[in-house]
Design a protein around this motif. Structure first.
Motif, PDB file in Angstrom:
ATOM      1  N   GLY A  78      -4.767   2.865  -2.066  1.00  0.00           N
ATOM      2  CA  GLY A  78      -4.873   4.221  -1.525  1.00  0.00           C
ATOM      3  C   GLY A  78      -4.815   5.307  -2.567  1.00  0.00           C
ATOM      4  N   VAL A  79      -4.427   6.646  -2.138  1.00  0.00           N
ATOM      5  CA  VAL A  79      -4.513   7.607  -3.348  1.00  0.00           C
ATOM      6  C   VAL A  79      -3.295   7.672  -4.036  1.00  0.00           C
ATOM      7  CG1 VAL A  79      -4.540  10.061  -3.250  1.00  0.00           C
ATOM      8  CG2 VAL A  79      -5.849   8.956  -1.578  1.00  0.00           C
ATOM      9  N   SER A  85       2.448   7.903 -10.883  1.00  0.00           N
ATOM     10  CA  SER A  85       1.622   7.117 -11.815  1.00  0.00           C
ATOM     11  C   SER A  85       0.805   6.188 -11.050  1.00  0.00           C
ATOM     12  CB  SER A  85       2.500   6.334 -12.852  1.00  0.00           C
ATOM     13  OG  SER A  85       3.309   5.275 -12.158  1.00  0.00           O
ATOM     14  N   PRO A  86      -0.345   5.604 -11.514  1.00  0.00           N
ATOM     15  CA  PRO A  86      -0.971   4.647 -10.903  1.00  0.00           C
ATOM     16  C   PRO A  86      -0.115   3.369 -10.163  1.00  0.00           C
ATOM     17  CG  PRO A  86      -2.621   5.392 -12.693  1.00  0.00           C
ATOM     18  CD  PRO A  86      -1.009   5.994 -12.798  1.00  0.00           C
ATOM     19  N   GLU A  87       0.841   2.875 -11.095  1.00  0.00           N
ATOM     20  CA  GLU A  87       1.625   1.847 -10.656  1.00  0.00           C
ATOM     21  C   GLU A  87       2.617   2.182  -9.787  1.00  0.00           C
ATOM     22  OE1 GLU A  87       5.111  -1.069 -12.477  1.00  0.00           O
ATOM     23  OE2 GLU A  87       3.572  -0.332 -14.158  1.00  0.00           O
ATOM     24  N   GLU A  88       3.102   3.506  -9.827  1.00  0.00           N
ATOM     25  CA  GLU A  88       4.101   3.968  -8.524  1.00  0.00           C
ATOM     26  C   GLU A  88       3.522   4.117  -7.481  1.00  0.00           C
ATOM     27  OE1 GLU A  88       6.914   6.717 -11.273  1.00  0.00           O
ATOM     28  OE2 GLU A  88       5.189   7.568 -10.693  1.00  0.00           O
ATOM     29  N   ALA A  89       2.172   4.484  -7.440  1.00  0.00           N
ATOM     30  CA  ALA A  89       1.338   4.599  -6.184  1.00  0.00           C
ATOM     31  C   ALA A  89       1.002   3.126  -5.600  1.00  0.00           C
ATOM     32  CB  ALA A  89      -0.143   5.379  -6.432  1.00  0.00           C
ATOM     33  N   ALA A  90       0.771   2.225  -6.402  1.00  0.00           N
ATOM     34  CA  ALA A  90       0.297   0.888  -6.082  1.00  0.00           C
ATOM     35  C   ALA A  90       1.884   0.156  -5.333  1.00  0.00           C
ATOM     36  CB  ALA A  90       0.114  -0.018  -7.223  1.00  0.00           C
ATOM     37  N   LYS A  91       2.791   0.425  -5.933  1.00  0.00           N
ATOM     38  CA  LYS A  91       3.907   0.046  -5.197  1.00  0.00           C
ATOM     39  C   LYS A  91       4.033   0.677  -4.054  1.00  0.00           C
ATOM     40  CE  LYS A  91       6.404  -0.990  -9.710  1.00  0.00           C
ATOM     41  NZ  LYS A  91       7.573  -0.557 -10.457  1.00  0.00           N
ATOM     42  N   ARG A  92       3.957   2.125  -3.926  1.00  0.00           N
ATOM     43  CA  ARG A  92       4.104   2.881  -2.573  1.00  0.00           C
ATOM     44  C   ARG A  92       3.220   2.350  -1.491  1.00  0.00           C
ATOM     45  NH1 ARG A  92       1.222   6.508  -1.296  1.00  0.00           N
ATOM     46  NH2 ARG A  92       0.657   7.347  -3.570  1.00  0.00           N
ATOM     47  N   GLU A  93       1.873   2.205  -1.849  1.00  0.00           N
ATOM     48  CA  GLU A  93       1.051   1.904  -1.013  1.00  0.00           C
ATOM     49  C   GLU A  93       1.086   0.299  -0.579  1.00  0.00           C
ATOM     50  OE1 GLU A  93      -1.463   3.394   0.602  1.00  0.00           O
ATOM     51  OE2 GLU A  93      -1.210   5.136  -0.636  1.00  0.00           O
ATOM     52  N   PHE A  95       4.022  -1.263   0.058  1.00  0.00           N
ATOM     53  CA  PHE A  95       5.044  -1.071   0.995  1.00  0.00           C
ATOM     54  C   PHE A  95       4.607  -0.309   2.169  1.00  0.00           C
ATOM     55  CE2 PHE A  95       9.016   0.542   2.853  1.00  0.00           C
ATOM     56  CZ  PHE A  95       9.348  -0.611   3.196  1.00  0.00           C
ATOM     57  N   GLU A  96       4.100   0.658   2.101  1.00  0.00           N
ATOM     58  CA  GLU A  96       3.801   1.414   3.202  1.00  0.00           C
ATOM     59  C   GLU A  96       2.774   0.635   4.354  1.00  0.00           C
ATOM     60  OE1 GLU A  96       4.147   6.286   1.324  1.00  0.00           O
ATOM     61  OE2 GLU A  96       2.155   5.285   1.875  1.00  0.00           O
ATOM     62  N   GLU A  97       1.697   0.288   3.682  1.00  0.00           N
ATOM     63  CA  GLU A  97       0.862  -0.539   4.342  1.00  0.00           C
ATOM     64  C   GLU A  97       1.222  -2.025   4.827  1.00  0.00           C
ATOM     65  OE1 GLU A  97      -3.048  -0.433   2.802  1.00  0.00           O
ATOM     66  OE2 GLU A  97      -3.362   1.760   2.638  1.00  0.00           O
ATOM     67  N   THR A  98       1.984  -2.497   4.422  1.00  0.00           N
ATOM     68  CA  THR A  98       2.309  -4.006   4.566  1.00  0.00           C
ATOM     69  C   THR A  98       3.804  -4.012   4.792  1.00  0.00           C
ATOM     70  OG1 THR A  98       2.617  -4.608   2.210  1.00  0.00           O
ATOM     71  CG2 THR A  98       0.291  -4.709   3.247  1.00  0.00           C
ATOM     72  N   GLY A  99       4.694  -3.356   4.300  1.00  0.00           N
ATOM     73  CA  GLY A  99       6.005  -3.834   4.263  1.00  0.00           C
ATOM     74  C   GLY A  99       6.432  -4.702   3.072  1.00  0.00           C
ATOM     75  N   TYR A 100       5.736  -4.987   2.184  1.00  0.00           N
ATOM     76  CA  TYR A 100       6.058  -6.038   1.157  1.00  0.00           C
ATOM     77  C   TYR A 100       6.317  -5.175  -0.042  1.00  0.00           C
ATOM     78  CZ  TYR A 100       4.157 -10.316   3.435  1.00  0.00           C
ATOM     79  OH  TYR A 100       4.150 -11.125   4.471  1.00  0.00           O
ATOM     80  N   GLN A 101       7.081  -5.995  -1.095  1.00  0.00           N
ATOM     81  CA  GLN A 101       7.430  -5.516  -2.201  1.00  0.00           C
ATOM     82  C   GLN A 101       7.085  -6.493  -3.140  1.00  0.00           C
ATOM     83  OE1 GLN A 101      11.468  -3.650  -2.106  1.00  0.00           O
ATOM     84  NE2 GLN A 101      10.753  -1.902  -1.594  1.00  0.00           N
ATOM     85  N   ALA A 102       6.949  -6.229  -4.679  1.00  0.00           N
ATOM     86  CA  ALA A 102       6.479  -7.072  -5.678  1.00  0.00           C
ATOM     87  C   ALA A 102       7.831  -7.308  -6.489  1.00  0.00           C
ATOM     88  CB  ALA A 102       5.373  -6.814  -6.346  1.00  0.00           C
ATOM     89  N   PHE A 131       7.152 -10.321  -1.428  1.00  0.00           N
ATOM     90  CA  PHE A 131       8.320 -10.608  -0.393  1.00  0.00           C
ATOM     91  C   PHE A 131       8.149  -9.402   0.775  1.00  0.00           C
ATOM     92  CE2 PHE A 131      10.438  -8.626  -3.924  1.00  0.00           C
ATOM     93  CZ  PHE A 131      11.244  -7.728  -3.176  1.00  0.00           C
ATOM     94  N   LEU A 132       8.289  -9.619   1.914  1.00  0.00           N
ATOM     95  CA  LEU A 132       8.564  -8.846   3.085  1.00  0.00           C
ATOM     96  C   LEU A 132       9.946  -8.171   2.823  1.00  0.00           C
ATOM     97  CD1 LEU A 132       7.127  -7.691   5.435  1.00  0.00           C
ATOM     98  CD2 LEU A 132       8.228  -9.408   6.696  1.00  0.00           C
ATOM     99  N   ALA A 133       9.713  -6.860   2.912  1.00  0.00           N
ATOM    100  CA  ALA A 133      10.962  -5.912   2.540  1.00  0.00           C
ATOM    101  C   ALA A 133      11.324  -5.117   3.564  1.00  0.00           C
ATOM    102  CB  ALA A 133      10.931  -5.208   1.213  1.00  0.00           C
ATOM    103  N   GLY A 134      10.740  -4.824   4.445  1.00  0.00           N
ATOM    104  CA  GLY A 134      10.874  -3.854   5.525  1.00  0.00           C
ATOM    105  C   GLY A 134       9.689  -3.945   6.563  1.00  0.00           C
ATOM    106  N   ASN A 135       9.457  -2.812   7.243  1.00  0.00           N
ATOM    107  CA  ASN A 135       8.332  -2.446   8.244  1.00  0.00           C
ATOM    108  C   ASN A 135       7.449  -1.725   7.555  1.00  0.00           C
ATOM    109  OD1 ASN A 135       9.731  -3.825  10.280  1.00  0.00           O
ATOM    110  ND2 ASN A 135      11.018  -2.233  10.849  1.00  0.00           N
ATOM    111  N   GLN A 136       6.132  -1.816   8.126  1.00  0.00           N
ATOM    112  CA  GLN A 136       5.090  -0.639   7.588  1.00  0.00           C
ATOM    113  C   GLN A 136       5.624   0.719   7.610  1.00  0.00           C
ATOM    114  OE1 GLN A 136       2.319  -2.678  10.187  1.00  0.00           O
ATOM    115  NE2 GLN A 136       0.764  -2.315   8.588  1.00  0.00           N
ATOM    116  N   GLN A 137       5.065   1.404   7.109  1.00  0.00           N
ATOM    117  CA  GLN A 137       5.291   2.933   7.017  1.00  0.00           C
ATOM    118  C   GLN A 137       4.021   3.759   7.213  1.00  0.00           C
ATOM    119  OE1 GLN A 137       8.077   4.093   3.969  1.00  0.00           O
ATOM    120  NE2 GLN A 137       9.562   2.980   4.786  1.00  0.00           N
TER     121      GLN A 137
END
Length: 183
Positions: A78-79, A85-93, A95-102, A131-137
């Motif tokens: 995503g955007v 930062s690009p890395e922050e956006a990668a982490k956010r996207e 989680f928001e799209e999948t519910g996963y965290q790295a 790993f699955l950390a929550g629900n999609q947002q």
């Protein structure tokens, strides 16, 4: 090198919305001396994430894309928001799209999305041990299905034309170039 930069004569913003702006540039050819108009899509930076589970599966998303009016198979992305930062956006996207965290986010490379008509870059990340950390947002404009597929199936899915998003293909190219001996 005989190719030279073109001299910018004028530049004006034609249209803008929250996703992109259309800019018209007038530039002088160094080869012919003639002026030409060029249309440029100005956009925010983007990110694309290859999330891999400890079981060596890739977390993929399926969603409808209005540009081609079809459902695509992609990795999350995503955007990059102005405050990210690009890395922050990668982490956010991710989680928001999948519910996963790295457990670990590794930058790969970045590419110009389409330098002929766009001004932005797309940053690629490898998300290890997700790993699955929550629900999609999802926001109101998203309708995303999440699935995991064996990493070993990705080359076949690309060959079969099941993965067609050019930036997803570029992300996997960067992944396989960097980590080809680990898979």
């Amino acid at each position: 090198m005989s190719v030279k930069p073109w001299k910018l004569i004028s530049s004006r913003l034609d249209r803008a919305n929250h996703i992109l702006s259309i800019r018209t540039d007038k530039a002088l050819s160094p080869r012919t001396g003639r002026a030409h108009r060029f249309f440029v899509l100005e956009s925010s930076e983007w990110v694309n994430v290859i999330p891999i589970t400890p079981q060596n599966e890739v977390v993929m998303v399926s969603q409808y894309r209005h540009g081609i009016r079809e459902i695509t198979l992609e990795t999350p992305g995503g955007v990059v928001e102005p405050t990210d930062s690009p890395e922050e956006a990668a982490k956010r996207e991710l989680f928001e799209e999948t519910g996963y965290q790295a457990s670990e986010m590794i930058p790969l490379q970045s590419v110009h999305a389409n330098p002929a008509i766009q001004n932005n870059r797309c940053w690629f990340f490898l998300a290890r041990d997700v790993f699955l950390a929550g629900n999609q947002q999802q926001d109101d404009k998203e309708d995303i299905d999440v699935m995991t597929l064996p990493l070993d199936d990705i080359p076949r899915l690309i060959r079969e034309g099941r993965i067609t998003h050019s930036l997803v293909l570029a992300a996997f190219c960067m992944y396989y170039t960097e980590f080809q001996f680990e898979t």
